[in-house]
Write a protein that holds these residues in place. Structure first.
Motif, PDB file in Angstrom:
ATOM      1  N   ASP A  17      37.859  48.178  29.561  1.00  0.00           N
ATOM      2  CA  ASP A  17      36.780  49.147  29.348  1.00  0.00           C
ATOM      3  C   ASP A  17      37.066  50.497  29.990  1.00  0.00           C
ATOM      4  O   ASP A  17      36.267  51.408  29.901  1.00  0.00           O
ATOM      5  CB  ASP A  17      35.434  48.583  29.838  1.00  0.00           C
ATOM      6  CG  ASP A  17      35.488  48.131  31.283  1.00  0.00           C
ATOM      7  OD1 ASP A  17      36.533  48.311  31.930  1.00  0.00           O
ATOM      8  OD2 ASP A  17      34.475  47.586  31.761  1.00  0.00           O
ATOM      9  N   ASP A  65      40.210  37.445  39.802  1.00  0.00           N
ATOM     10  CA  ASP A  65      38.896  37.292  40.429  1.00  0.00           C
ATOM     11  C   ASP A  65      37.902  36.550  39.535  1.00  0.00           C
ATOM     12  O   ASP A  65      36.888  36.050  40.013  1.00  0.00           O
ATOM     13  CB  ASP A  65      38.304  38.676  40.739  1.00  0.00           C
ATOM     14  CG  ASP A  65      38.957  39.326  41.943  1.00  0.00           C
ATOM     15  OD1 ASP A  65      39.887  38.729  42.510  1.00  0.00           O
ATOM     16  OD2 ASP A  65      38.532  40.439  42.309  1.00  0.00           O
ATOM     17  N   ALA A 113      45.312  41.332  37.073  1.00  0.00           N
ATOM     18  CA  ALA A 113      45.540  40.063  36.389  1.00  0.00           C
ATOM     19  C   ALA A 113      45.922  40.281  34.926  1.00  0.00           C
ATOM     20  O   ALA A 113      46.914  39.723  34.441  1.00  0.00           O
ATOM     21  CB  ALA A 113      44.290  39.194  36.496  1.00  0.00           C
TER      22      ALA A 113
HETATM   23  C1  LIG Z   1      38.365  46.954  49.659  1.00  0.00           C
HETATM   24  C2  LIG Z   1      39.259  45.970  48.998  1.00  0.00           C
HETATM   25  C3  LIG Z   1      40.453  45.617  49.591  1.00  0.00           C
HETATM   26  C4  LIG Z   1      41.297  44.709  48.990  1.00  0.00           C
HETATM   27  N1  LIG Z   1      42.481  44.415  49.601  1.00  0.00           N
HETATM   28  C5  LIG Z   1      43.333  43.542  49.021  1.00  0.00           C
HETATM   29  C6  LIG Z   1      44.593  43.255  49.609  1.00  0.00           C
HETATM   30  O1  LIG Z   1      44.944  43.799  50.653  1.00  0.00           O
HETATM   31  N2  LIG Z   1      45.398  42.369  48.990  1.00  0.00           N
HETATM   32  C7  LIG Z   1      45.042  41.755  47.828  1.00  0.00           C
HETATM   33  O2  LIG Z   1      45.818  40.950  47.308  1.00  0.00           O
HETATM   34  N3  LIG Z   1      43.851  42.007  47.238  1.00  0.00           N
HETATM   35  C8  LIG Z   1      42.996  42.885  47.798  1.00  0.00           C
HETATM   36  N4  LIG Z   1      41.798  43.168  47.200  1.00  0.00           N
HETATM   37  C9  LIG Z   1      41.373  42.382  46.024  1.00  0.00           C
HETATM   38  C10 LIG Z   1      41.936  42.865  44.715  1.00  0.00           C
HETATM   39  O3  LIG Z   1      41.680  44.226  44.532  1.00  0.00           O
HETATM   40  C11 LIG Z   1      41.304  42.058  43.586  1.00  0.00           C
HETATM   41  O4  LIG Z   1      41.399  40.701  43.879  1.00  0.00           O
HETATM   42  C12 LIG Z   1      42.024  42.327  42.260  1.00  0.00           C
HETATM   43  O5  LIG Z   1      41.764  43.632  41.860  1.00  0.00           O
HETATM   44  C13 LIG Z   1      41.576  41.339  41.191  1.00  0.00           C
HETATM   45  O6  LIG Z   1      42.214  41.646  39.997  1.00  0.00           O
HETATM   46  P1  LIG Z   1      41.603  41.252  38.590  1.00  0.00           P
HETATM   47  O7  LIG Z   1      42.544  41.786  37.583  1.00  0.00           O
HETATM   48  O8  LIG Z   1      41.266  39.821  38.583  1.00  0.00           O
HETATM   49  O9  LIG Z   1      40.223  42.011  38.519  1.00  0.00           O
HETATM   50  P2  LIG Z   1      39.922  43.580  38.469  1.00  0.00           P
HETATM   51  O10 LIG Z   1      40.964  44.333  39.205  1.00  0.00           O
HETATM   52  O11 LIG Z   1      38.509  43.727  38.882  1.00  0.00           O
HETATM   53  O12 LIG Z   1      40.075  43.944  36.949  1.00  0.00           O
HETATM   54  C14 LIG Z   1      39.162  43.570  35.975  1.00  0.00           C
HETATM   55  C15 LIG Z   1      39.294  44.516  34.822  1.00  0.00           C
HETATM   56  O13 LIG Z   1      38.500  44.055  33.737  1.00  0.00           O
HETATM   57  C16 LIG Z   1      37.807  45.138  33.192  1.00  0.00           C
HETATM   58  N5  LIG Z   1      36.605  44.620  32.548  1.00  0.00           N
HETATM   59  C17 LIG Z   1      35.569  43.977  33.130  1.00  0.00           C
HETATM   60  N6  LIG Z   1      34.638  43.673  32.204  1.00  0.00           N
HETATM   61  C18 LIG Z   1      35.096  44.119  31.015  1.00  0.00           C
HETATM   62  C19 LIG Z   1      34.578  44.117  29.682  1.00  0.00           C
HETATM   63  N7  LIG Z   1      33.401  43.602  29.404  1.00  0.00           N
HETATM   64  N8  LIG Z   1      35.327  44.666  28.697  1.00  0.00           N
HETATM   65  C20 LIG Z   1      36.537  45.209  28.965  1.00  0.00           C
HETATM   66  N9  LIG Z   1      37.071  45.246  30.207  1.00  0.00           N
HETATM   67  C21 LIG Z   1      36.350  44.715  31.217  1.00  0.00           C
HETATM   68  C22 LIG Z   1      37.529  46.044  34.364  1.00  0.00           C
HETATM   69  O14 LIG Z   1      37.307  47.368  33.984  1.00  0.00           O
HETATM   70  C23 LIG Z   1      38.817  45.920  35.147  1.00  0.00           C
HETATM   71  O15 LIG Z   1      39.772  46.851  34.710  1.00  0.00           O
HETATM   72  C24 LIG Z   1      40.933  44.110  47.766  1.00  0.00           C
HETATM   73  C25 LIG Z   1      39.732  44.462  47.150  1.00  0.00           C
HETATM   74  C26 LIG Z   1      38.897  45.376  47.738  1.00  0.00           C
HETATM   75  C27 LIG Z   1      37.627  45.757  47.066  1.00  0.00           C
END
Ligand SMILES: Cc1cc2nc3c(=O)[nH]c(=O)nc-3n(C[C@H](O)[C@H](O)[C@H](O)COP(=O)(O)OP(=O)(O)OC[C@H]3O[C@@H](n4cnc5c(N)ncnc54)[C@H](O)[C@@H]3O)c2cc1C
Lengths: 379, 136
Positions: free
Chosen positions: A40, A288, A12
């Motif tokens: 982080d 997420d 994201a």
């Molecule tokens: C087993 C598995 C299978 C999946 N399969 C699929 C799929 O087939 N298709 C699909 O679309 N999705 C899939 N997903 C879901 C997908 O991986 C997540 O929805 C996606 O990673 C969400 O992205 P995000 O950027 O919101 O969060 P994240 O990827 O969790 O990123 C959050 C980031 O914020 C950072 N962060 C958190 N707190 C802090 C802080 N206090 N200070 C600084 N940085 C911080 C973290 O280190 C991380 O880098 C799957 C997930 C899993 C676990």
């Protein structure tokens, strides 16, 4: 100078930054705008790869890339942990400094909290983070037959279809290793059907039946008896297992909870169309991290990033932001070792899965590698 | 047998509209000869499907992905400007090169164009150093 701070270097956050830069590149060059991405850790993990890693089909190294490779060079990248979002003063405090912002994008994701189910850490496995996947890979390699329970222990969780996928792949994994006859496979789900969406249930349930995969619904685990290898549910059931693969409960990031910005699960209350954080004009949330009734999926984060970047660029240019998120999600569903289907849906359109095929599986395998082009904003 | 025929008739009647539409399309395809082409194409698609493997897919996608990530940087405004300028320099520089020693080098450094290019190279070196350190 206007400062945009993006918190979180997952799908994201990275995509929002990468989509935003080209829209306002002149202003960045003229130092009228600065984009800072705070994360982080200095790498990103491709979490969908865990599904393959546990069967040794992808290595840990293939699931990680340096953020430096993924984030547009015009973005100031800061590797530091945020400890507090001071929304009243428009400031993010980190372990090593603090960052004032005019606009904040919250993209801190979600995490599993297996400790919320007593006994799960001791008695169970999961593949929803790197350490869990590493441990489960070892357990699966050693598995010699018996009863495997795949149990969804909380909603919401990331990638709603992954529990079904792991069950299908397990079936083929056991067959390939000549263990299927010596094994039982049980899939459990908390509500009254095996999945939230009926068109998916209509496709998947007969496929479970054909493969002799058992399932239980209205199954809400509250405890794992690690010693006697049993799952105990709210409904008063007990289910024994030899190998327990749990989808543990999930929570929002600690910094959201510590800043008082989340609901009781740590999810950020967000407008389902504009993606603005409720009550704050200068804050967006996506991926997420939000409380939205959409899948916690990378694809959702991707489609949302397009909206947030467009609206942020408009605001920076002094134009009324008009882009809206329509709830779109796209998910591949592996239905075995070498076949897959997919669904897409949004707020207004229900999913219509296609028949599983080898080609869709190949496309997923290709995407497992090509994902980084998505993160870079190219695919 | 009777039962089966009846089942078939029922199914046909149930889906009459759909089947009529499909038939119309197939008849058109056959008349134009496109059906043969489609059959050939199906054979081609099948051979691709049967010979591909997860490993081939992984290797190729990785290659394309790496090229894509690198090309994103080499097609940024700055990089394009530099590549364009190098293109101009190559095209314009039609003189046979003369061997240059240390004195020649020092003399060349008085040339305003060379000075400008050197300034650029030093900027590049600074940015490269930073990028390398970030990756260390
Ligand atoms: C087993 C598995 C299978 C999946 N399969 C699929 C799929 O087939 N298709 C699909 O679309 N999705 C899939 N997903 C879901 C997908 O991986 C997540 O929805 C996606 O990673 C969400 O992205 P995000 O950027 O919101 O969060 P994240 O990827 O969790 O990123 C959050 C980031 O914020 C950072 N962060 C958190 N707190 C802090 C802080 N206090 N200070 C600084 N940085 C911080 C973290 O280190 C991380 O880098 C799957 C997930 C899993 C676990």
């Amino acid at each position: 100078m206007k400062r945009v701070v993006i918190l979180g270097g997952g799908v994201a956050g990275t995509l929002t930054a990468n989509y935003l830069v080209p829209k306002i590149k002149e202003r960045i060059k003229n130092e009228e705008v600065q984009i800072t991405l705070i994360s982080d850790r200095n790498f990103q993990i491709y979490e969908p790869g865990f599904l393959y890693m546990i069967f040794n089909r992808l290595g840990e190294g293939e699931l990680k890339r340096n953020l430096g490779e993924l984030v547009d060079p015009a973005v100031q990248l800061v590797i530091d942990r945020a400890t507090k979002i001071d929304a009243d003063n428009s400031r993010v405090v980190t372990e090593n400094g603090s960052y004032d912002y005019d606009y904040l994008v919250i993209a801190t994701g979600s995490r599993v909290v297996p400790e919320e189910i007593p006994g799960l850490k001791e008695g169970g496995h999961w593949f929803y983070n790197l350490e869990g996947a590493t441990r489960l890979r070892e357990a699966l390699a050693k598995f010699n037959g018996g009863k495997i329970v795949v149990s969804v222990m909380g909603i919401p969780h990331k990638c709603p279809v992954a529990p079904m996928e792991v069950t299908f792949i397990l079936h083929d994994f056991l067959r390939r290793r000549n263990l299927r006859d010596k094994s039982e496979l049980l899939y459990t789900y908390p509500i009254n059907k095996i999945f939230t969406m009926d068109p998916v249930v209509e496709l998947i349930q007969p496929m479970f039946d054909e493969r002799g995969i058992q399932y239980k619904t209205f199954f809400n685990p509250i405890e794992v008896d690690a010693k006697n290898r049993k799952v105990i549910t709210l409904e008063g059931e007990e289910e024994s297992y030899d190998l327990l693969i749990a989808i543990p409960p999930h929570k929002g990031a600690q910094v959201i909870i510590d800043s008082g910005l989340g609901d009781k699960g740590g999810w950020v209350p967000t407008d389902k169309y504009t993606l603005r954080v409720d009550g704050y004009d200068n804050m967006y949330a996506l991926g997420d991290a939000t409380n939205l009734p959409v899948s916690k999926a990378g694809s959702v984060a991707h489609f949302q990033a397009e909206v947030v970047a467009e609206n942020l660029a408009a605001e920076i240019e002094g134009i009324e932001p008009t882009a809206m998120f329509n709830g779109k999600a796209f998910c591949f569903i592996e239905t075995g070792w070498e076949e897959a289907t997919y669904i897409w849906f949004d707020y207004f359109t229900p999913p219509r899965p296609v028949l599983p095929s080898k080609f869709v599986h190949f496309v997923k395998m290709a995407y497992n590698k090509a994902y980084w082009l998505t993160a870079r904003g190219l695919l | 047998m009777e039962d089966k025929t009846q089942e078939l008739v029922e199914k046909l009647l149930e889906n009459q509209d759909t089947i009529e539409k499909i038939l119309e399309k197939i008849i058109l395809l056959e008349k134009t000869g496109a059906l043969d082409t489609l059959a050939d194409l199906a054979a081609f698609v099948k051979v691709v499907q049967d010979t591909l493997s997860d490993e081939i897919i992984k290797k190729n996608s990785e290659l394309i992905t790496n090229l894509g990530l690198v090309s994103a940087k080499f097609t940024s405004d700055n990089a394009l400007m530099l590549i364009d300028a190098i293109g101009d320099a190559i095209c314009r520089c039609d003189k046979e090169p003369e061997p240059v020693g240390l004195t020649g080098l020092l003399k060349a450094m008085n040339d305003p164009d060379v000075k400008f290019a050197l300034g650029f190279l030093i900027n590049m070196a600074k940015a490269l150093g930073r990028a390398l350190r970030e990756r260390a």
